[in-house]
Scaffold this motif. Structure first.
Motif, PDB file in Angstrom:
ATOM      1  N   ARG A  12       0.780  -1.184  -0.045  1.00  0.00           N
ATOM      2  CA  ARG A  12       0.107  -0.051   0.072  1.00  0.00           C
ATOM      3  C   ARG A  12       1.033   1.133  -0.144  1.00  0.00           C
ATOM      4  O   ARG A  12       0.275   2.356   0.144  1.00  0.00           O
ATOM      5  CB  ARG A  12      -0.906   0.064   1.315  1.00  0.00           C
ATOM      6  CG  ARG A  12      -2.138  -1.182   1.525  1.00  0.00           C
ATOM      7  CD  ARG A  12      -3.134  -0.642   0.342  1.00  0.00           C
ATOM      8  NE  ARG A  12      -4.061  -1.806   0.365  1.00  0.00           N
ATOM      9  CZ  ARG A  12      -4.957  -1.939   1.086  1.00  0.00           C
ATOM     10  NH1 ARG A  12      -5.257  -1.417   2.076  1.00  0.00           N
ATOM     11  NH2 ARG A  12      -5.790  -3.168   0.972  1.00  0.00           N
ATOM     12  N   CYS A  13       2.186   1.085   0.065  1.00  0.00           N
ATOM     13  CA  CYS A  13       2.941   2.222   0.120  1.00  0.00           C
ATOM     14  C   CYS A  13       3.053   2.932  -1.270  1.00  0.00           C
ATOM     15  O   CYS A  13       3.281   2.291  -2.281  1.00  0.00           O
ATOM     16  CB  CYS A  13       4.460   1.844   0.566  1.00  0.00           C
ATOM     17  SG  CYS A  13       5.401   3.359   0.218  1.00  0.00           S
ATOM     18  N   PRO A  14       2.564   4.240  -1.325  1.00  0.00           N
ATOM     19  CA  PRO A  14       2.645   4.780  -2.804  1.00  0.00           C
ATOM     20  C   PRO A  14       3.749   4.905  -3.526  1.00  0.00           C
ATOM     21  O   PRO A  14       3.706   5.139  -4.805  1.00  0.00           O
ATOM     22  CB  PRO A  14       1.890   6.157  -2.621  1.00  0.00           C
ATOM     23  CG  PRO A  14       2.347   6.562  -1.063  1.00  0.00           C
ATOM     24  CD  PRO A  14       2.355   5.153  -0.398  1.00  0.00           C
ATOM     25  N   ASN A  42      12.638   8.143  -0.575  1.00  0.00           N
ATOM     26  CA  ASN A  42      11.514   7.929  -1.500  1.00  0.00           C
ATOM     27  C   ASN A  42      10.431   7.841  -0.675  1.00  0.00           C
ATOM     28  O   ASN A  42       9.135   7.965  -1.257  1.00  0.00           O
ATOM     29  CB  ASN A  42      11.708   6.805  -2.267  1.00  0.00           C
ATOM     30  CG  ASN A  42      12.377   6.796  -3.639  1.00  0.00           C
ATOM     31  OD1 ASN A  42      12.261   7.992  -4.297  1.00  0.00           O
ATOM     32  ND2 ASN A  42      13.494   6.281  -4.101  1.00  0.00           N
ATOM     33  N   CYS A  43      10.109   7.852   0.574  1.00  0.00           N
ATOM     34  CA  CYS A  43       8.877   7.853   1.250  1.00  0.00           C
ATOM     35  C   CYS A  43       8.747   9.587   1.316  1.00  0.00           C
ATOM     36  O   CYS A  43       9.089  10.423   1.173  1.00  0.00           O
ATOM     37  CB  CYS A  43       9.379   7.792   2.838  1.00  0.00           C
ATOM     38  SG  CYS A  43       7.980   8.299   3.837  1.00  0.00           S
ATOM     39  N   VAL A  44       7.100   9.632   0.801  1.00  0.00           N
ATOM     40  CA  VAL A  44       6.600  10.956   0.656  1.00  0.00           C
ATOM     41  C   VAL A  44       5.747  11.353   1.907  1.00  0.00           C
ATOM     42  O   VAL A  44       4.817  12.075   1.884  1.00  0.00           O
ATOM     43  CB  VAL A  44       5.806  10.851  -0.639  1.00  0.00           C
ATOM     44  CG1 VAL A  44       6.261  10.841  -1.864  1.00  0.00           C
ATOM     45  CG2 VAL A  44       4.593   9.728  -0.676  1.00  0.00           C
ATOM     46  N   ARG A  45       6.015  10.541   3.146  1.00  0.00           N
ATOM     47  CA  ARG A  45       5.153  10.895   4.088  1.00  0.00           C
ATOM     48  C   ARG A  45       3.787  11.072   4.178  1.00  0.00           C
ATOM     49  O   ARG A  45       3.170  11.929   4.783  1.00  0.00           O
ATOM     50  CB  ARG A  45       5.914  12.294   4.691  1.00  0.00           C
ATOM     51  CG  ARG A  45       7.155  12.335   5.546  1.00  0.00           C
ATOM     52  CD  ARG A  45       8.233  12.605   4.276  1.00  0.00           C
ATOM     53  NE  ARG A  45       9.533  12.618   4.988  1.00  0.00           N
ATOM     54  CZ  ARG A  45      10.503  12.468   4.705  1.00  0.00           C
ATOM     55  NH1 ARG A  45      10.530  11.521   3.292  1.00  0.00           N
ATOM     56  NH2 ARG A  45      11.827  12.084   5.179  1.00  0.00           N
ATOM     57  N   CYS A  46       3.341   9.869   3.783  1.00  0.00           N
ATOM     58  CA  CYS A  46       1.851   9.689   3.371  1.00  0.00           C
ATOM     59  C   CYS A  46       1.181   9.605   4.682  1.00  0.00           C
ATOM     60  O   CYS A  46      -0.100   9.643   4.831  1.00  0.00           O
ATOM     61  CB  CYS A  46       1.498   8.823   2.301  1.00  0.00           C
ATOM     62  SG  CYS A  46       1.425   7.215   2.704  1.00  0.00           S
ATOM     63  N   MET A  47       1.865   8.787   5.684  1.00  0.00           N
ATOM     64  CA  MET A  47       1.494   8.431   6.794  1.00  0.00           C
ATOM     65  C   MET A  47       0.700   7.213   7.011  1.00  0.00           C
ATOM     66  O   MET A  47       0.449   6.618   8.049  1.00  0.00           O
ATOM     67  CB  MET A  47       0.311   9.485   7.589  1.00  0.00           C
ATOM     68  CG  MET A  47       0.963  11.045   7.551  1.00  0.00           C
ATOM     69  SD  MET A  47       2.298  10.892   8.552  1.00  0.00           S
ATOM     70  CE  MET A  47       1.651  10.499  10.202  1.00  0.00           C
ATOM     71  N   HIS A  48       0.213   6.377   5.934  1.00  0.00           N
ATOM     72  CA  HIS A  48      -0.223   5.385   5.974  1.00  0.00           C
ATOM     73  C   HIS A  48       0.474   3.954   6.735  1.00  0.00           C
ATOM     74  O   HIS A  48      -0.135   3.450   7.748  1.00  0.00           O
ATOM     75  CB  HIS A  48      -0.194   4.757   4.307  1.00  0.00           C
ATOM     76  CG  HIS A  48      -0.943   3.102   4.604  1.00  0.00           C
ATOM     77  ND1 HIS A  48      -2.196   2.775   4.800  1.00  0.00           N
ATOM     78  CD2 HIS A  48      -0.162   2.007   4.377  1.00  0.00           C
ATOM     79  CE1 HIS A  48      -2.367   1.506   4.845  1.00  0.00           C
ATOM     80  NE2 HIS A  48      -1.021   0.812   4.588  1.00  0.00           N
ATOM     81  N   CYS A  49       1.742   4.004   6.630  1.00  0.00           N
ATOM     82  CA  CYS A  49       2.503   2.900   7.499  1.00  0.00           C
ATOM     83  C   CYS A  49       2.406   3.187   8.920  1.00  0.00           C
ATOM     84  O   CYS A  49       2.384   2.359   9.796  1.00  0.00           O
ATOM     85  CB  CYS A  49       3.627   2.495   6.782  1.00  0.00           C
ATOM     86  SG  CYS A  49       4.768   3.537   6.815  1.00  0.00           S
ATOM     87  N   LEU A  50       2.361   4.374   9.278  1.00  0.00           N
ATOM     88  CA  LEU A  50       2.745   4.982  10.681  1.00  0.00           C
ATOM     89  C   LEU A  50       1.104   4.794  11.243  1.00  0.00           C
ATOM     90  O   LEU A  50       0.990   4.369  12.383  1.00  0.00           O
ATOM     91  CB  LEU A  50       2.992   6.513  10.717  1.00  0.00           C
ATOM     92  CG  LEU A  50       4.459   6.651  10.130  1.00  0.00           C
ATOM     93  CD1 LEU A  50       4.438   7.243   8.851  1.00  0.00           C
ATOM     94  CD2 LEU A  50       5.198   7.641  11.295  1.00  0.00           C
TER      95      LEU A  50
HETATM   96  S1  SF4 Z   1       4.667   7.199   5.087  1.00  0.00           S
HETATM   97 FE1  SF4 Z   1       5.137   4.998   4.928  1.00  0.00          FE
HETATM   98  S2  SF4 Z   1       3.674   4.208   3.452  1.00  0.00           S
HETATM   99 FE2  SF4 Z   1       3.768   6.409   2.975  1.00  0.00          FE
HETATM  100  S3  SF4 Z   1       5.298   6.763   1.833  1.00  0.00           S
HETATM  101 FE3  SF4 Z   1       6.451   6.586   3.597  1.00  0.00          FE
HETATM  102  S4  SF4 Z   1       6.962   4.641   3.800  1.00  0.00           S
HETATM  103 FE4  SF4 Z   1       5.476   4.682   2.151  1.00  0.00          FE
END
Ligand code: SF4
Ligand code: HEM
Ligand code: SF4
Ligand code: SF4
Ligand code: SF4
Lengths: 431, 358
Positions: free
Chosen positions: A275-277, A295-303
């Motif tokens: 699910r990580c974009p 490359n993490c865009v700080r979308c917050m999903h995994c957190l």
């Molecule tokens: S916050 Fe987690 S899910 Fe979102 S882009 Fe970063 S590593 Fe991927």
């Protein structure tokens, strides 16, 4: 007990069912409040509302009133059917600014209720969609008294009309592990620097500040604020590898496969890894996690999925997006990134964000048309003119993709390229 | 007559929230490590210092009378620690420093008729606008629609049945104060304003009314020898924006209001970028006091979402994955010409690929 109550057969139906009913509350005020004035006002209000339900029409019209010294902050309401329901023919709403983060003590709320019952209808809302506490239903004689009383013990009106509106901020650092900034300090700094613009409507149209402490954006800032502040970080996410392992076994248990490590890993693949974009997160054979932070865009999903295992980094700051708004007039617009990252650690940083807000409001006040939101002005004049107006350099984070229409004059290209290289050199030297 | 002496306001602006914050939260500001969800409606946050704070969230009727407000405060004093917080959707939250207080607090709230829930993957309370109770251009009520719908959705408020959280919003006209939601129930006015030409000249500042119209449908005109305004009814999209600056342009109408349902508004950046909501159903009867037709469609959409979405998928993500044709198929909603965007930039919403599922 009031005697001549207007009949309310349709509203009565809204007392059925398990969800708390506003009609039950109205009736209690109408039938049991010790003050006859309140009993009557609510009776009139219910009469008019029932009439609306029967006829499918609204019957309020606006006007202009404010407290002494201000130009706005109150929504005046006069009834068009005042001859039928004279008790509530004036029913103005005071918009009152809540504390940053919407925290209250029970004592403070009791004090507000006491004042409101003395001067108003006894109905209030926590909160309107713009964030105000709304005290609904004062008449033209009483609203000033109510304001004077609550103003003495610490409350002030919010905005209504073409002005800086009441701000909103999320729970954030007060109770949320996702927080990347001091939402409450940002909220109060921004709002209270523009108090004059809140109270004396003189801008092209409304201007809203909203602050969310992370990209989950619980305050809906990107879609609904002219000036959205979103907390973020730019170093590495923190990983607690032990907690990752625990989570895998815990998930296996939750899906009914206690002790089955591969079932827990499958959950992680299905719900975190895939699910990580940006495919920035990897589950290793030994049940540890590796994050490609670049490359993490700080979308917050995994957190969000693993609040115990993953945490935001240490180098925190905010992203600022300008020009979000709802439908009127050109359709819904999201805010546009104008500042990809800004530190907010010390007094100087806070002065910088306030200056930025001031220069945006000034530029829009000068260049916006009447009733034109900041985002609409940006659409009309183009982002580049806006950036030049507020003195911000272009940045590739401001766009989804470069232009795709070839109709553009590029005769200033060389200078623009040189400015870019100079800026890069300066950044490097400063780092 | 001498003017009465007026008191100058104290322009204190936004109050400091710290003075009203639970002491545990004040002490641990910015120090939170993680949270857990012991049960629906209850959160426990754990600080890096080891301190904990429990939150109990309950639904309210949003338009609160002072008696109800005091009842909530009594519960907060007797069973809580005297500190509360309101969410963006008018849920009330009580914070306590002692986990043993949670169950009695939950019970006291439920006994008093305030359902506990609205956290994690539930359907939380609807956010709502002003409606007939207070606005001047509403096509319907807001409080009533919300009350009726929450009566039906209560089991979803109190449980964790949904693939991810569901935010529902309402708006009583197309101006849409209610905002973006996973599901949004909005009113459409469907007839142009009726103009009382005798009044326009005296009441309305004509240029600013003309400027207000999003589709340039309003023109100055002379009617019966008086300055007035006229509306090109073919162009008008019945937004009602001309009414507040010009009340003789009456948009409220008992016949021509309908409810419409939009889905997929999602303000979070989690996984995908924030999205706006999309029209899925219109022409729904504006049927007070219970609006059963709108509630039935909302329930149908929720049922299909629950059955078809993967864990953590919000409604917009579910539909993106299965495709819009499938969405209309599984929900049984009709697809019409009104679903095809014709506003600015509309072609960006048309399909230019052969990505088609058969
Ligand atoms: S916050 Fe987690 S899910 Fe979102 S882009 Fe970063 S590593 Fe991927
Ligand atoms: C052209 C007209 C209008 C537009 C474009 C408009 C738009 C909006 C929007 C977008 C919001 C939500 C703001 C947010 O999310 O922060 C809002 C809130 C609100 N609107 Fe309107 N609105 C209009 C007219 C009215 C009118 C006529 C009323 C009459 C009562 C009204 C009453 C309110 C109230 C009470 C709120 C909530 C305020 C608060 O939270 O303090 N609006 N409006
Ligand atoms: S926006 Fe982020 S920091 Fe703020 S309350 Fe939501 S999750 Fe927490
Ligand atoms: S949605 Fe429309 S009718 Fe409802 S409060 Fe907002 S402006 Fe008024
Ligand atoms: S209702 Fe809206 S579209 Fe129609 S004339 Fe008025 S402002 Fe224009």
């Amino acid at each position: 007990m009031a005697t001549n109550n207007y009949p309310t057969p349709m509203l009565d139906v809204l007392e059925e069912g398990p969800w708390p009913s506003f009609i039950t509350g109205f009736k209690k005020l109408r039938d049991e409040h010790p003050d006859e004035r309140i009993r009557n006002v609510i009776n009139g209000l219910m009469g008019q509302l029932e009439h609306s339900y029967e006829t499918k029409m609204g019957y309020w019209k606006g006007g202009t009133i404010s407290v002494f010294g201000y130009g706005g902050g109150i929504i005046p309401r006069f009834s068009e059917v005042g001859h039928m329901f004279p008790e509530s023919k004036e029913f103005h709403t005071l918009r009152v600014q809540p504390p940053a983060g919407n925290y209250y003590t029970t004592d403070m709320l009791r004090q507000l209720a006491d004042s409101w019952e003395k001067w108003g209808s006894g109905l209030q809302t926590f909160h309107g969609q713009t964030g105000n506490i709304m005290f609904i239903g004062a008449n033209s004689v009483n609203f000033q008294h109510f304001f004077d009383e609550i103003n003495e013990y610490g409350w002030d009106l919010g905005g209504a009309g073409p002005c800086v509106r009441t701000g909103m901020s999320c729970v954030g650092a007060a109770r949320c592990e996702m927080s990347n900034c001091n939402e409450h300090a940002i909220h109060r700094r921004l709002m209270n620097n523009f108090t004059d613009d809140v109270h004396r409507p003189a801008l092209p149209y409304k201007f809203k500040f909203k602050v969310s402490g992370c990209p989950n954006d619980c305050q809906n800032a990107i879609e609904r604020a002219d000036f959205a502040v979103i907390g973020t970080w730019r170093d590495e996410m923190k990983v607690n590898q032990e907690a990752v392992k625990e989570m895998i076994m815990k998930k296996a248990k939750e899906i009914g496969k206690e002790g089955d490590r591969s079932a827990g890993r499958q959950y992680m693949f299905d719900n975190v890894i895939s699910r990580c974009p940006t495919q920035a997160i990897k589950l290793n054979d030994d049940d540890t996690i590796t994050v490609d932070n670049g490359n993490c865009v700080r979308c917050m999903h995994c957190l969000n999925v693993m609040p115990k295992a993953l945490q935001v980094g240490d180098d925190k700051g905010v992203t600022i997006l300008i020009g979000g708004k709802r439908t009127l007039k050109i359709g819904d617009l999201m805010g546009t990134v104008v500042i990809p990252f800004m530190k907010l650690d010390n007094e100087e940083d806070y002065e910088r964000i306030v200056e930025l807000a001031a220069s945006i409001i000034d530029f829009w006040a000068e260049n916006g048309l009447e009733h034109e939101r900041c985002g609409e002005m940006i659409e009309r004049i183009g982002l580049v003119n806006f950036l030049e107006g507020i003195g911000i350099d272009p940045d590739p984070n401001m766009i989804k993709q470069p232009r795709n229409v070839s109709y553009v004059r590029t005769d200033g290209w060389d200078e623009a390229a040189e400015a870019w290289f100079n800026r890069k050199r300066e950044e490097k030297a400063a780092a | 007559m001498a003017a009465p002496e007026m008191r100058d306001p104290i322009e204190s602006g936004c109050p400091d929230g710290f003075q009203y914050m639970h002491p545990v939260m004040r002490r641990n500001y910015g120090l939170w490590a993680y949270h857990e969800d012991p049960r629906p409606g209850v959160l426990v946050h754990v600080s890096k210092t080891g301190e904990k704070i429990w939150t109990v969230r309950a639904g309210t009727q949003r338009i609160l009378d002072v008696f109800t407000l005091r009842k909530l405060m009594d519960i907060g004093d007797t069973y809580g620690d005297g500190y509360v917080h309101f969410t963006i959707r008018s849920n009330i939250e009580f914070q306590v420093a002692d986990g043993a207080k949670v169950e009695p607090l939950v019970k006291a709230l439920e006994d008093a008729g305030f359902p506990v829930g609205g956290t994690r993957n539930s359907v939380t309370s609807l956010s709502h606008t002003q409606g007939w109770l207070h606005c001047d251009i509403p096509g319907t009520d807001a409080s009533g629609v919300v009350k009726s719908m929450m009566d039906e959705l209560l089991p979803e408020f109190k449980a964790w049945n949904m693939p991810n959280r569901v935010h529902i919003t309402t708006s009583c006209c197309q101006i849409n104060c209610g905002g973006q939601g996973d599901i949004a129930i909005n009113v459409q006015h469907v007839k142009p304003p009726k103009i009382n030409h005798a009044l326009v000249g005296n009441v309305c500042e004509r240029p600013s009314v003309v400027a207000r119209c999003p589709v340039a449908a309003i023109r100055p005109a002379m009617v019966d020898g008086k300055p007035s305004l006229e509306v090109d009814e073919k162009k008008c999209i019945c937004c009602g924006a001309c009414y507040p600056p010009c009340p003789p342009m009456q948009i409220n109408d008992h016949q021509y209001t309908q409810l419409a349902i939009w889905i997929g508004g999602n303000h979070s950046n989690a996984r995908g970028k924030p999205t706006f909501q999309r029209l899925v159903a219109a022409g729904i009867p504006n049927n007070p006091p219970r609006w059963p037709e709108a509630t039935a469609i909302v329930k149908k959409i929720l049922e299909c979402y629950k059955a078809g979405a993967k864990d953590w998928e919000r409604i917009n993500e579910w539909v993106e994955r299965i495709g819009w044709p499938r969405f209309f198929e599984v929900t049984g909603l009709p697809f019409t010409k009104y679903h095809i965007d014709n506003w600015r930039g509309a072609r960006a919403n048309l399909n230019s690929s052969t990505h088609i599922r058969f």
